[in-house]
Design a protein around this motif. Structure first.
Motif, mmCIF file in Angstrom:
data_model
loop_
_atom_site.group_PDB
_atom_site.id
_atom_site.type_symbol
_atom_site.label_atom_id
_atom_site.label_comp_id
_atom_site.label_asym_id
_atom_site.label_seq_id
_atom_site.Cartn_x
_atom_site.Cartn_y
_atom_site.Cartn_z
ATOM 1 N N ALA A 173 1.024 -1.168 0.074
ATOM 2 C CA ALA A 173 0.217 -0.043 -0.051
ATOM 3 C C ALA A 173 0.958 1.392 0.033
ATOM 4 N N GLU A 209 -1.690 -4.075 -3.370
ATOM 5 C CA GLU A 209 -2.420 -3.595 -2.175
ATOM 6 C C GLU A 209 -2.744 -2.144 -2.586
ATOM 7 N N SER A 235 -3.286 3.608 1.294
ATOM 8 C CA SER A 235 -4.741 3.686 2.243
ATOM 9 C C SER A 235 -5.874 4.484 1.611
ATOM 10 N N ASN A 277 -6.432 -1.388 1.355
ATOM 11 C CA ASN A 277 -5.843 -0.934 2.674
ATOM 12 C C ASN A 277 -6.517 0.056 3.082
ATOM 13 N N CYS A 303 -8.228 3.006 6.208
ATOM 14 C CA CYS A 303 -7.703 3.658 7.310
ATOM 15 C C CYS A 303 -8.726 4.596 7.659
ATOM 16 N N VAL A 349 -7.205 -4.668 4.617
ATOM 17 C CA VAL A 349 -6.468 -4.707 5.694
ATOM 18 C C VAL A 349 -6.774 -3.284 6.500
ATOM 19 N N ASN A 365 -5.526 -0.738 8.481
ATOM 20 C CA ASN A 365 -4.194 0.141 8.757
ATOM 21 C C ASN A 365 -4.261 1.205 10.245
ATOM 22 N N LYS A 381 -2.493 -3.959 9.717
ATOM 23 C CA LYS A 381 -1.225 -3.618 9.494
ATOM 24 C C LYS A 381 -0.721 -2.671 10.706
ATOM 25 N N VAL A 413 -0.195 -7.899 8.713
ATOM 26 C CA VAL A 413 0.628 -7.051 7.606
ATOM 27 C C VAL A 413 1.773 -6.455 8.580
ATOM 28 N N ASN A 430 5.664 -0.664 8.315
ATOM 29 C CA ASN A 430 5.322 0.724 7.460
ATOM 30 C C ASN A 430 6.463 1.534 7.707
ATOM 31 N N SER A 460 6.165 -6.082 4.973
ATOM 32 C CA SER A 460 5.900 -4.885 4.246
ATOM 33 C C SER A 460 6.850 -3.794 4.524
#
Length: 424
Positions: free
Chosen positions: A121, A142, A145, A198, A200, A227, A229, A271, A297, A300, A349
Motif C-alpha cells: 500500500a 494492495e 490507504s 488497505n 484507514c 487490511v 491500517n 497492519k 501485515v 510501515n 511490508s
C-alpha cells in the motif's frame, strides 16, 4: 546477425537499385533519400518500442529509469502511476519466469498466489493502475490507504542520498472509499491477480471503530482481502490505534460487518508498525487470535530515532522506508510468529530491497512479501529478478515449494506429548 543477414540478401540486387538511383533527377534523389531515412527511423523506433515492452530490457534499466530519477521523487512516482494507467509502462514478458511457478505454489486464505511478491500500500493509493501493475509479475497489489471520505492535500517523497531509502509524508491523501470502490467493482481481479484494499480513518475522527466498519462495508465486496491500517507513523492520531484499548473495539466492529456479508467474505488483516514494543507485540498477537483475524501485515514507514539516524542529512517531516527498516522488520516478524504460534499468516511490508531481504522475511515467518521503495529505485525489473532468485534459493535448500521454507529460521516449540503413565 539480423542486420548482417538482411545486408547479405539485399546486396544481390543492390547494384540494379544503385544504377537506377544514379539516373533519376536530383530532386527525386532527395525525396528518395528522405523516404529511406524516415522509414529507417520509424522502423528503429518501432523496434525499440517493442523491445522496451519487457521490463528487463537493458535500455529501460540503463536509460529510462536513470532519467526518471532525475525528476523530483513525488513527480516521478505520480508520472509512473499515470503511465501505468495509460498502458505505457513495460511489462514482464520474461518467459523463463514461468518455469519457476511450481516452486511458488502458495495458497493463503483460500486464495492462490502465483508467487510471494506483491506491491505494498502507498504505491497505487487510488486504484488507478493496479491492472497494469499486476503485469509486472507480482502476485498481488494492495491499494490504499483509503479513508471513508476523500482527503485533499499534498504528497511528498524525499530520497535519502547514499541509501536505498525514502522519506514519505503522504498524510492519507486519497480519493475516498466510494470512488475507489467504483474503480474496483468492474474487475474480477482473481483471474489476473489478487487485489487487496488497505483502509484507514480520518485523523480527526471521534469514532475510529465506526469509521473502520463503514470502510469495510463499502470496500469489502470489491476486495480480495482487506487490511485495517492502524499504523501511519507521520500521524500520531492513527499510530495510537495500535494500543489495545483502541485496537480491540476496531477489530470487533470490523469483524461484525465482514461476517454479515452475503457470499464472498474477504480475509481481514491488520497492519502494524515494526517498531512495536514487546508489550504491544503481545497485545496485537492476543487480539488477532481473539478476533480470529486472517493475517497481520508487519511494517510501515518509521519515525523511530534509530531508523532516522541512517539519514541524518535529510531534515524533512515524514516516515522513513526502505533499507533502514530491514533488520527491525525481520525481528518483528519473528516475534509475532512466535507469539501467534505460526497460526496467523504474516505479510512482510518493509525493508525489502532485493531477493536476499525477501528470503530473510520468508525464513523469518512471512508467507507474502511486499515491496515499494525497491520499485522507486530499481523499477519493475526488480520483480522478475527477485522471483528468479527466490526460486533458485528454494531449489538450493532442497524444498519442493516456497511454502516449506516459511519460518525456517524459527522452529516453533512443539506441543507437549501426552503422558503415558502418571509418573512419566
Amino acid at each position: 546477425f539480423f542486420f548482417f543477414f538482411a545486408f547479405a540478401v539485399l546486396s544481390l540486387p543492390m547494384s540494379k537499385y544503385l544504377q537506377a538511383f544514379k539516373n533519376i533527377q536530383r530532386a527525386d534523389k532527395l525525396r528518395v533519400a528522405k523516404s529511406v531515412a524516415g522509414g529507417t527511423l520509424c522502423g528503429a523506433s518501432l523496434l525499440c518500442l517493442l523491445s522496451c515492452r519487457n521490463c528487463e530490457n537493458q535500455l529501460y534499466s540503463l536509460v529510462v529509469m536513470p532519467l526518471l530519477r532525475k525528476l523530483d521523487p513525488t513527480t516521478m512516482h505520480q508520472l509512473i502511476i499515470k503511465l501505468c494507467a495509460w498502458g505505457l509502462m513495460p511489462v514482464n514478458t520474461s518467459g523463463d519466469t514461468k518455469r519457476f511457478l511450481p516452486f511458488f505454489e502458495l495458497g493463503v486464505w483460500g486464495v492462490d498466489f502465483i508467487n510471494p511478491i506483491g506491491i505494498a500500500a502507498g504505491y497505487d493509493i487510488n486504484a488507478e493502475a493496479y491492472r497494469k501493475l499486476l503485469k509486472w509479475g507480482v502476485s498481488h497489489v494492495e491499494v490504499g490507504s483509503v479513508t471513508l471520505k476523500p482527503i485533499t492535500g499534498t504528497q511528498k517523497l524525499t530520497r535519502v542520498d547514499g541509501s536505498v531509502a525514502l522519506i514519505s509524508d503522504y498524510g492519507l491523501v486519497n480519493d475516498g472509499a466510494e470512488k475507489v470502490a467504483q474503480r474496483l467493482e468492474k474487475v474480477n481481479s482473481l483471474k489476473s491477480g489478487v487485489i487487496g484494499v488497505n483502509v484507514c480513518v480520518d485523523p480527526n475522527t471521534t469514532d475510529p471503530a465506526a469509521e473502520f466498519a463503514e470502510c469495510v462495508r463499502t470496500l469489502g465486496p470489491v476486495a480480495d482481502y482487506l487490511v485495517l491500517n492502524v499504523s501511519t507513523p507521520e500521524i500520531p492520531q492513527i499510530q495510537r490505534l495500535q494500543d489495545a484499548q483502541h485496537l480491540g473495539p476496531i477489530l470487533k466492529a470490523a469483524r461484525n460487518v465482514r461476517d454479515n456479508f452475503e457470499g464472498w467474505q474477504p480475509p481481514l488483516l491488520i497492519k502494524v508498525s515494526s517498531d512495536l514494543t514487546q508489550k504491544q507485540q503481545a497485545e496485537v498477537a492476543l487480539l488477532a487470535a481473539l478476533y480470529e483475524l486472517d493475517g497481520i501485515v508487519v511494517g510501515n514507514a518509521s519515525i523511530h530515532p534509530d531508523r532516522l539516524k541512517s539519514c541524518p542529512a535529510v531534515a524533512v517531516a515524514g516516515g522513513v522506508s526502505g533499507s533502514p527498516l530491514t533488520e527491525t522488520n525481520t525481528e518483528c516478524i519473528k516475534a509475532l510468529r512466535r507469539l501467534t504460534f505460526g497460526r496467523i499468516p504474516l505479510v512482510a511490508s518493509g525493508g525489502v530491497i532485493d531477493s536476499d531481504d525477501a528470503w530473510a522475511k520468508i525464513r523469518a515467518g512471512a508467507c507474502l512479501v511486499q515491496i515499494n521503495s525497491a520499485l522507486h529505485f530499481e523499477g519493475p525489473s526488480v520483480v522478475p529478478r527477485m522471483c528468479r532468485a527466490l526460486a533458485f534459493k528454494v531449489k538450493a535448500e532442497g524444498y519442493p515449494s516456497i511454502t516449506d521454507c516459511i519460518g525456517l529460521d524459527q522452529v516453533l516449540v512443539p506441543a507437549k506429548q501426552k503422558r503415558k503413565w502418571w509418573f512419566w
